[in-house]
Design an enzyme around this catalytic site. Structure first.
Site, short mmCIF file in Angstrom:
data_model
loop_
_atom_site.label_atom_id
_atom_site.label_comp_id
_atom_site.label_asym_id
_atom_site.label_seq_id
_atom_site.Cartn_x
_atom_site.Cartn_y
_atom_site.Cartn_z
N LYS A 355 33.08 -57.93 -16.29
CA LYS A 355 34.18 -57.77 -17.24
C LYS A 355 35.51 -58.18 -16.59
O LYS A 355 35.60 -58.26 -15.37
CB LYS A 355 34.22 -56.34 -17.76
CG LYS A 355 34.29 -55.28 -16.70
CD LYS A 355 33.99 -53.91 -17.32
CE LYS A 355 34.28 -52.83 -16.29
NZ LYS A 355 33.82 -51.52 -16.76
N TYR A 577 67.52 -59.35 -4.70
CA TYR A 577 68.11 -58.61 -5.81
C TYR A 577 68.63 -57.26 -5.32
O TYR A 577 67.97 -56.60 -4.52
CB TYR A 577 67.06 -58.38 -6.90
CG TYR A 577 66.82 -59.59 -7.78
CD1 TYR A 577 67.87 -60.18 -8.48
CD2 TYR A 577 65.55 -60.12 -7.91
CE1 TYR A 577 67.64 -61.28 -9.29
CE2 TYR A 577 65.30 -61.22 -8.71
CZ TYR A 577 66.37 -61.79 -9.40
OH TYR A 577 66.14 -62.87 -10.19
C1 LIG Z 1 33.11 -51.00 -15.71
C2 LIG Z 1 31.83 -50.40 -15.97
C3 LIG Z 1 30.82 -50.45 -15.01
C4 LIG Z 1 31.02 -50.99 -13.62
O1 LIG Z 1 31.75 -50.05 -12.87
P1 LIG Z 1 31.95 -50.21 -11.31
O2 LIG Z 1 32.44 -48.91 -10.86
O3 LIG Z 1 32.94 -51.29 -11.13
O4 LIG Z 1 30.64 -50.57 -10.75
C5 LIG Z 1 29.59 -49.93 -15.35
N1 LIG Z 1 29.38 -49.40 -16.57
C6 LIG Z 1 30.33 -49.32 -17.50
C7 LIG Z 1 30.01 -48.73 -18.83
C8 LIG Z 1 31.60 -49.82 -17.23
O5 LIG Z 1 32.54 -49.74 -18.16
#
Ligand SMILES: *Cc1c(COP(=O)(O)O)cnc(C)c1O
Length: 685
Positions: A355, A577
């Site tokens: 993702k 800045y």
């Molecule tokens: C993001 C996510 C993961 C992966 O999580 P990590 O801690 O990065 O391994 C697994 N399952 C779900 C439902 C997620 O949203």
């Protein structure tokens, strides 16, 4: 050591000139013997030299760039075939079968044999290279000897029993034996071996073997054994010494010389036609065609000019490592996937969580590399991310972990994506679209984010009754698995999950693939009776919580930028800045080309953020700007404009882990990494 010039690339231009010699015979009208030596002996080093270069560079990347190399070569070949199509047609053309044969064996015009030869040769060499250098070279050498019998030594070898029939067979497929099977592999593999001697030995070896090859050439010419004259016994020897001599002095690259040499190679036959035609029209035939030296010079000058024009016209790209970029080490990703997979119990597979563009690592490229590692399941956050993977050619299971509106059901089906059922209402709304789709049921076991309450058997059963929902899995997400002080909560979540699964099974449902662990579930829990582990952050070699198991993982991403300029401040001078930075001593400040609009947290500069330059860890100075930041490089006096600064990753011995930067800003590496995609360029190595 002296040297320091890109001699390998520059020599390509000379090699291209030698090829033009072969096709124009510059000394023919002066001395046939000298012309023979120039074109039929000396110039025979040109094409093998190109093969050695290709083999050398491909092997240096562990043959990992083979795919890219072949793709590029095929594209060039296609362009060349198109360029010479009019000439082919003018010459009468051939039938479709003959076209096919020529395309894959010897090219559609005399100089184009190089392309099918290098393509076949690279495929053969890559296969042979797996046997180890010695065996590969021995086999390629044997192939070369076979080819030699059909080339320079044909007159001799033909007399051996069976040889005539053998070579007749060969020549029915390839019209010459200098091709991708007999000729190219030896030179590609010699390049891959990267043999090196001292400059003296190389020069001596090259000189002696060139003399021997010259003698061999004249001897064979006397005897009239040659069917063709591109393969000599002494040629491979000559090439390794010669290549070693160049390698010894080579430093850096000259991309323009590389492009120009290829362009000259491509266009010179066309230039021959144009020179002949032009000379005839202008009445200059005696000087530009009949006089071999004039002919060569005219063709060379025109080829050079044409190559120069084509090179100037080529589309210009923004240099990917010119300002601020992410470097993704796909080898490290592969290593992590393998390491994590080794931790899984029998029957459990890795589901790679990609993702947010693979946490800022480039989802498509990561997925493709993981598929090579036999990873067959991926998870993304949303529909668009799933479609992007499919469009990038990624097969296998792709599970959308987040919500997708029911009206998008046709897209789920079209792209063969698996949708998470977020709750009862979502599941029924998806089913109401009347289109069968693959889904996994999310169970809420205590996180209270997505999921059907795990105890709600009636709701679950109602979803199993919907024929449009092809339920291929049931999963849940743990919300405190990275916190060892809250293990009882995690255990409670697991109990609720497995209890629901058991009741579904008792009710006669096939629950399909189960999955409940993400990264920290994998690191902190004993192996689970599941079909997948959804690994996200660990896959990228980054940690963001406590862990019981500590596998050896490698960080995949580095973040780098350039130094735009360096300036010196006197004590008491201020900078940036708000004039936030005050020089306490004479200070050298570097301006680095990355800022908060590239995804770096703005407060990092105030919270002790550091940048690596020449392996030295230098503090950020003053306030971070939108597009650049100031770094105090007083302790790294060699820093110059154009240098590469490392914000995350390794530089020499120094290393800044993503976790460290995240922690300074009160966040986790997941957030930091996934926000880097706004403007930084993704590069892969
Ligand atoms: C993001 C996510 C993961 C992966 O999580 P990590 O801690 O990065 O391994 C697994 N399952 C779900 C439902 C997620 O949203």
């Amino acid at each position: 050591m002296s040297g320091g010039r890109p001699v390998l690339d520059r020599f390509r231009l000379l090699a291209a000139a030698l090829v033009v010699c072969i096709h124009t015979g510059p000394l023919a009208s002066w001395s046939p013997a000298a012309d023979f030596w120039l074109c039929r002996v000396l110039a025979r080093i040109a094409v093998p030299f190109f093969f050695l270069c290709s083999g050398y560079f491909l092997a240096r990347s562990g043959w990992r760039d083979t795919g890219r190399f072949l793709k590029k070569t095929l594209l060039l070949y296609a362009a060349a075939v198109a360029l010479y199509l009019p000439l082919n047609l003018y010459g009468g053309g051939y039938g479709p079968l003959e076209w096919g044969r020529r395309l894959v064996t010897e090219g559609t015009l005399y100089h184009l044999w190089y392309f099918p030869a290098v393509i076949t040769g690279v495929l053969v060499s890559r296969g042979l290279a797996r046997l180890g250098t010695r065996r590969a070279l021995a086999l390629a050498g044997a192939l070369y000897l076979l080819g030699l019998g059909g080339d320079s030594y044909y007159g001799l070898v033909r007399r051996l029993p069976g040889a005539g029939a053998f070579y007749d067979g060969v020549f029915r497929v390839f019209s010459q034996s200098r091709n991708g099977l007999f000729f190219a592999p030896l030179f590609l593999l010699l390049g891959a071996a990267g043999l090196r001697w001292s400059r003296r030995t190389s020069a001596l070896g090259a000189g002696v073997s060139l003399a021997a090859m010259s003698a061999e050439g004249f001897f064979l010419r006397e005897l009239g054994w040659q069917r063709h004259d591109s393969m000599y016994l002494f040629l491979p020897l000559c090439m390794v010494f010669f290549f070693s001599l160049l390698l010894e002095q080579n430093q850096g690259e000259d991309r323009r010389a590389r492009r120009m040499s290829m362009l000259i190679y491509l266009v010179h036959p066309l230039c021959i036609v144009l020179v002949r035609g032009g000379a005839k029209a202008a009445g200059l035939t005696p000087w530009l065609v009949k006089d071999s030296r004039g002919h060569f010079l005219a063709v060379w000058a025109l080829s050079l000019a044409a190559a120069w024009v084509l090179d100037v016209l080529r589309p210009l790209r923004v240099p990917p490592r010119g300002r601020a970029w992410r470097e993704v080490d796909l080898g490290a990703l592969e290593h992590n996937a393998r390491t994590l997979r080794d931790m899984l119990p029998q029957g459990c597979e890795l589901m790679a969580v990609l993702k947010a563009d693979a946490y800022g690592h480039g989802a498509v490229r990561c997925a493709r590399r993981l598929r090579r590692e036999e990873v067959r399941a991926f998870a993304v956050a949303c529909l668009a991310e799933g479609i992007a993977l499919r469009k990038g050619g990624v097969g296998g299971t792709i599970l959308i972990l987040g919500y997708t509106p029911p009206e998008a059901v046709p897209l789920l089906r079209r792209w063969r994506l698996t949708q998470t059922v977020a709750d009862a209402a979502h599941g029924h709304a998806l089913a109401d679209m009347g289109i069968p789709i693959r889904v996994h049921l999310a169970l809420d076991t205590g996180m209270r984010r997505l999921g059907i309450p795990a105890e709600d058997l009636e709701v679950l059963e109602s979803l199993y009754r919907r024929r449009e929902l092809r339920i291929g899995g049931v999963f849940s997400h743990l919300c405190v698995s990275d916190d060892l002080s809250q293990e009882t909560y995690t255990k409670d979540q697991l109990d609720r999950f497995y209890r629901a699964v058991k009741r579904l099974r008792q009710a006669g449902h096939d629950v399909g693939k189960l999955h409940v662990q993400a990264s920290y579930g994998l690191l902190n829990l004993p192996p689970q009776p599941c079909g997948y582990v959804r690994a996200g952050i660990v896959l990228y070699g980054v940690s963001s919580g406590e862990a019981r198991r500590q596998p050896e993982l490698r960080p995949v991403l580095s973040l780098r930028a350039r130094v735009a300029c360096v300036r010196t401040l006197r004590p008491g001078d201020r900078a940036g800045y708000g004039l936030d930075f005050l020089a306490q001593r004479e200070t050298r400040l570097a301006v680095v080309t990355i800022g908060y609009a590239d995804g770096l947290p703005r407060e990092l500069a105030k919270r002790g953020g550091r940048v690596l330059l020449h392996g030295v860890s230098c503090p950020m100075a003053g306030r971070m700007c939108m597009d650049q930041l100031l770094v105090d490089v007083t302790e790294a006096p060699e820093v110059r404009a154009g240098d590469i600064a490392t914000l995350i990753g390794r530089d020499g011995r120094a290393f800044i882990p993503a976790e460290e930067t995240a922690e300074r800003c009160g966040t986790i590496a997941n957030e930091l990494l996934s926000r880097l995609g706004t403007r930084t360029v993704l590069t892969f190595g």
